[in-house]
Enzyme design. Structure first.
Site, PDB file in Angstrom:
ATOM      1  N   ASP A 182       0.853  -1.172   0.000  1.00  0.00           N
ATOM      2  CA  ASP A 182       0.000   0.000   0.000  1.00  0.00           C
ATOM      3  C   ASP A 182       0.905   1.244   0.000  1.00  0.00           C
ATOM      4  O   ASP A 182       2.120   1.163   0.132  1.00  0.00           O
ATOM      5  CB  ASP A 182      -0.976  -0.024   1.195  1.00  0.00           C
ATOM      6  CG  ASP A 182      -2.240   0.789   0.907  1.00  0.00           C
ATOM      7  OD1 ASP A 182      -2.186   1.706   0.065  1.00  0.00           O
ATOM      8  OD2 ASP A 182      -3.283   0.522   1.528  1.00  0.00           O
TER       9      ASP A 182
ATOM     10  N   GLU B  29     -10.627   6.812   3.603  1.00  0.00           N
ATOM     11  CA  GLU B  29      -9.675   6.303   4.587  1.00  0.00           C
ATOM     12  C   GLU B  29      -8.975   7.450   5.330  1.00  0.00           C
ATOM     13  O   GLU B  29      -8.822   8.539   4.808  1.00  0.00           O
ATOM     14  CB  GLU B  29      -8.614   5.465   3.866  1.00  0.00           C
ATOM     15  CG  GLU B  29      -8.045   6.189   2.670  1.00  0.00           C
ATOM     16  CD  GLU B  29      -6.718   5.639   2.176  1.00  0.00           C
ATOM     17  OE1 GLU B  29      -6.065   4.885   2.882  1.00  0.00           O
ATOM     18  OE2 GLU B  29      -6.347   6.008   1.048  1.00  0.00           O
TER      19      GLU B  29
HETATM   20  C1  BGC Z   1      -3.606   8.659  -1.898  1.00  0.00           C
HETATM   21  C2  BGC Z   1      -3.827   7.814  -0.716  1.00  0.00           C
HETATM   22  C3  BGC Z   1      -2.910   8.269   0.389  1.00  0.00           C
HETATM   23  C4  BGC Z   1      -3.203   9.729   0.690  1.00  0.00           C
HETATM   24  C5  BGC Z   1      -2.483  10.311   1.870  1.00  0.00           C
HETATM   25  C6  BGC Z   1      -3.824  10.098  -1.541  1.00  0.00           C
HETATM   26  O1  BGC Z   1      -3.551  10.878  -2.639  1.00  0.00           O
HETATM   27  O2  BGC Z   1      -4.452   8.206  -2.887  1.00  0.00           O
HETATM   28  O3  BGC Z   1      -3.588   6.528  -1.095  1.00  0.00           O
HETATM   29  O4  BGC Z   1      -3.060   7.458   1.524  1.00  0.00           O
HETATM   30  O5  BGC Z   1      -2.983  10.480  -0.466  1.00  0.00           O
HETATM   31  O6  BGC Z   1      -1.132  10.502   1.658  1.00  0.00           O
HETATM   32  C1  BGC Z   2      -5.236   2.936   0.186  1.00  0.00           C
HETATM   33  C2  BGC Z   2      -5.451   1.929  -0.910  1.00  0.00           C
HETATM   34  C3  BGC Z   2      -5.267   2.569  -2.248  1.00  0.00           C
HETATM   35  C4  BGC Z   2      -3.927   3.248  -2.312  1.00  0.00           C
HETATM   36  C5  BGC Z   2      -3.654   3.935  -3.622  1.00  0.00           C
HETATM   37  C6  BGC Z   2      -3.979   3.725   0.004  1.00  0.00           C
HETATM   38  O1  BGC Z   2      -3.890   4.779   0.913  1.00  0.00           O
HETATM   39  O2  BGC Z   2      -5.206   2.267   1.434  1.00  0.00           O
HETATM   40  O3  BGC Z   2      -6.723   1.362  -0.802  1.00  0.00           O
HETATM   41  O4  BGC Z   2      -5.394   1.613  -3.254  1.00  0.00           O
HETATM   42  O5  BGC Z   2      -3.862   4.212  -1.289  1.00  0.00           O
HETATM   43  O6  BGC Z   2      -4.369   5.083  -3.767  1.00  0.00           O
END
Ligand code: BGC
Ligand code: BGC
Length: 616
Positions: free
Chosen positions: A307, A507
């Site tokens: 990830d 998330e």
């Molecule tokens: C990404 C996530 C990442 C988040 C925080 C987003 O642009 O898609 O996967 O966890 O930035 O850094």
């Molecule tokens: C998330 C994933 C995602 C990745 C890429 C991460 O922060 O946990 O689900 O696929 O970012 O964006």
């Protein structure tokens, strides 16, 4: 004799690729004359033959996946020979139309093909409910809603449509399906799972994999699935994102593993490892689970991707993170950082090279990782078709695709209450009053992972139908439809439809300790009820909310989850064009204190049980 034996043809390919870079759009599906593509040789033999030609640097490059925003100089793609690029949730091209994404893909691919052996990159995105960062794509309901349909054949068709839209922009790979089994609704990723039971995760996850990958990976409308997040992401204590799942191995296997067993059986080409820990140990360094269980016992032959910057969370410095994760069985590392930032792709490459030289990461482990990656690239025909097929762009967001999403919406709605048979609504009512902040707002309707990582309220996408718009289209000419966000002005209407819900989140930002309704939602219902009008509440949410405060004031209540762009699926049910068939994919708690509550618990007295759903 090596099948990758014709050195000159490889040079030709590289030169050919450079030529393409000038005007990638003008060239449709070039035939790349790699010698090892000779018909008759198996993918395994081709992959081994190619691997044998790679230097250590080139092998390590294949194990690197870089976020597009980390790349300041596109020549780094060929210089380091990256195996893959991705767009994270907030990493988009300037032009987010389907054509804009397709151009971006071809542009990056043209840089990749400038490397010595012209190995194409895999490009990955989070198309987790449709091709959701593309303006113009159809946005599907989130997985929790698909779980409510109990219809794996429909889920497979939905994934097929998503694959066609992703492939329509040239992209090869989506980080889906999420087969998490969320056990605590406090968790902000609850909606990414199909429901709280391993059975739903397995049934729907496998259908999703089949839909994305099609009959064969080399199909032009097939994309790679990435089943995620391995393992136990939905089981963390208090539902804390990226937290610790504390349970014995039997429980871990019984609840969280079945989704992977079925996804692997369905052919999932890749699996993403999870941020969470199991009994205090981070999954990204968990050799027993990644190598012994997944690759050994379950016989997973695809590759494991990390990830986003997840190895950085392992104990120790970045070098030890690299060592621990690769030795644990990770094959490709997702790296969001470039030169000038900490733990960037150059650091990763240098560390891994030194670790191999020092004998701390066996070369055999690197070879295994690269072989797995090359096998997937060969199986999907990437060497034959490194560029997107421009003929597929037009179907992105097509009416036929939207019809499938609408079917998903109407089959996912769960009727929780219908007192006095206020539903279905009559098309001939004199006046229908629509209320609620979510009634005319595509942002609420789509939720997180829509154009932006966290989603946003308002006109998040330019195409789509809100519930208010769908309702206006549905009624007969004699029916007046009025609207107020706060529910005032309902007096005299035949019925009020109040659309309420959670603001978009994803998330890291969506964890909540309080899942009660927002005050403005309670007020909108109250205002309609006080006007003496029967109230039909439609709830947009990524999880069950605590609704005991308003339940008495609602004559009917529909859980509509996060339905996406096709609001007409909601009115299909409200007007009885489609009778409600959805069943709760998760237990609906009465109070916060009841959470976590899951079907099968010893004491189980929820507001609505798992599987609940009324009919007309
Ligand atoms: C990404 C996530 C990442 C988040 C925080 C987003 O642009 O898609 O996967 O966890 O930035 O850094
Ligand atoms: C998330 C994933 C995602 C990745 C890429 C991460 O922060 O946990 O689900 O696929 O970012 O964006």
């Amino acid at each position: 004799m090596s099948i990758f034996n014709n050195w000159r043809s490889v040079v030709t390919v590289a030169a050919f690729a450079v030529g393409l870079a000038a005007s990638p759009r003008a060239v449709a599906a070039p035939r790349v004359p790699y010698a090892f593509m000779q018909p008759g040789s198996s993918v395994d033999r081709q992959a081994s033959a190619l691997l044998a030609r790679l230097t250590l640097d080139e092998k390590i490059g294949q194990m690197v996946q870089v976020d597009m925003n980390a790349i300041k100089d596109k020549n780094d793609i060929a210089k380091y020979g990256f195996g893959s690029l991705l767009s994270g949730g907030n990493s988009d091209p300037a032009d987010i139309s389907p054509a804009g994404w397709a151009r971006m893909y071809d542009d990056f691919q043209s840089y990749a093909l400038k490397s010595r052996l012209a190995i194409p990159i895999l490009y990955g995105v989070d198309a987790v409910h449709g091709h959701n960062n593309v303006d113009g794509a159809v946005i599907f309901p989130h997985n929790i809603a698909l779980g409510a349909t109990r219809n794996p054949a429909l889920v497979e068709r939905a994934a097929r449509v998503t694959a066609a839209e992703v492939a329509g922009t040239g992209i090869d790979w989506t980080f889906a399906p999420c087969v998490t089994v969320p056990r605590n609704e406090r968790w902000g990723r609850t909606y990414e799972g199909f429901g709280e039971t391993p059975e739903l995760a397995s049934l729907m996850g496998a259908a999703y994999v089949r839909g994305l990958q099609g009959g064969k990976l080399s199909g032009r409308e097939s994309v790679l699935a990435c089943t995620k997040h391995f393992l136990g992401d939905g089981g963390t204590t208090d539902g804390i994102d990226q937290g610790d799942t504390r349970c014995d191995e039997a429980t871990l296997r019984r609840i969280h593993l079945p989704g992977y067993v079925e996804a692997i059986r369905a052919g999932s080409a890749t699996i993403m490892v999870s941020y969470n820990s199991w009994n205090g140990q981070k999954l990204h360094g968990h050799r027993q689970l990644l190598t012994d269980l997944l690759k050994g016992e379950l016989g997973f032959r695809g590759f494991l991707v990390s990830d986003w910057a997840a190895i950085d969370q392992l104990p120790g410095d970045y070098r030890s993170d690299v060592e621990a994760s690769i030795n644990a069985g990770l094959d490709m590392i997702m790296i969001p950082n470039g030169p000038g930032q900490e733990n960037n792709y150059v650091d990763f490459i240098n560390h891994l090279k030194e670790l191999v030289a020092a004998g701390k990461v066996p070369l055999a482990r690197v070879d295994d990782a690269v072989l797995r990656i090359l096998r997937v690239k060969l199986e999907m025909g990437l060497f034959k078709h490194p560029f997107g097929d421009k003929n597929l762009i037009a179907q992105v967001g097509s009416a036929a695709h939207r019809a499938v999403a609408r079917e998903c919406v109407r089959e996912s709605l769960v009727l929780l209450k219908n007192q006095g048979r206020v539903l279905p609504l009559s098309r001939q009512a004199t006046r229908i009053h629509v209320a609620g902040k979510c009634a005319d707002d595509l942002g609420y309707q789509c939720g997180g992972w829509t154009i932006e990582w966290q989603g946003r309220t308002g006109q998040v996408v330019s195409n789509g139908t809100t519930v208010l718009q769908a309702l206006r289209r549905e009624v007969k000419p004699g029916t007046t439809v009025t609207f107020s966000t706060n529910g005032l002005g309902a007096a005299g209407a035949s019925v009020a439809v109040v659309v309420i819900g959670e603001p978009p989140y994803a998330e890291m930002k969506g964890d909540r300790t309080d899942l009660t309704l927002a005050p403005e939602d309670v007020q909108a219902i109250r205002n309609c009820k006080q006007a003496g009008v029967p109230v039909v509440a439609v709830l947009f949410s990524g999880r069950p909310l605590i609704i005991t405060d308003v339940l008495d004031q609602c004559d009917a209540l529909v859980a509509a989850w996060l339905p996406g762009t096709e609001g007409a699926g909601v009115t299909d049910v409200l007007f009885g064009r489609h009778h409600p068939t959805g069943k709760l994919p998760c237990t609906w708690p009465r109070t916060m204190g009841q959470i976590p509550i899951n079907v099968g618990d010893e004491s189980y007295a929820p507001l609505f049980p798992f599987g609940f759903g009324l009919k007309y």
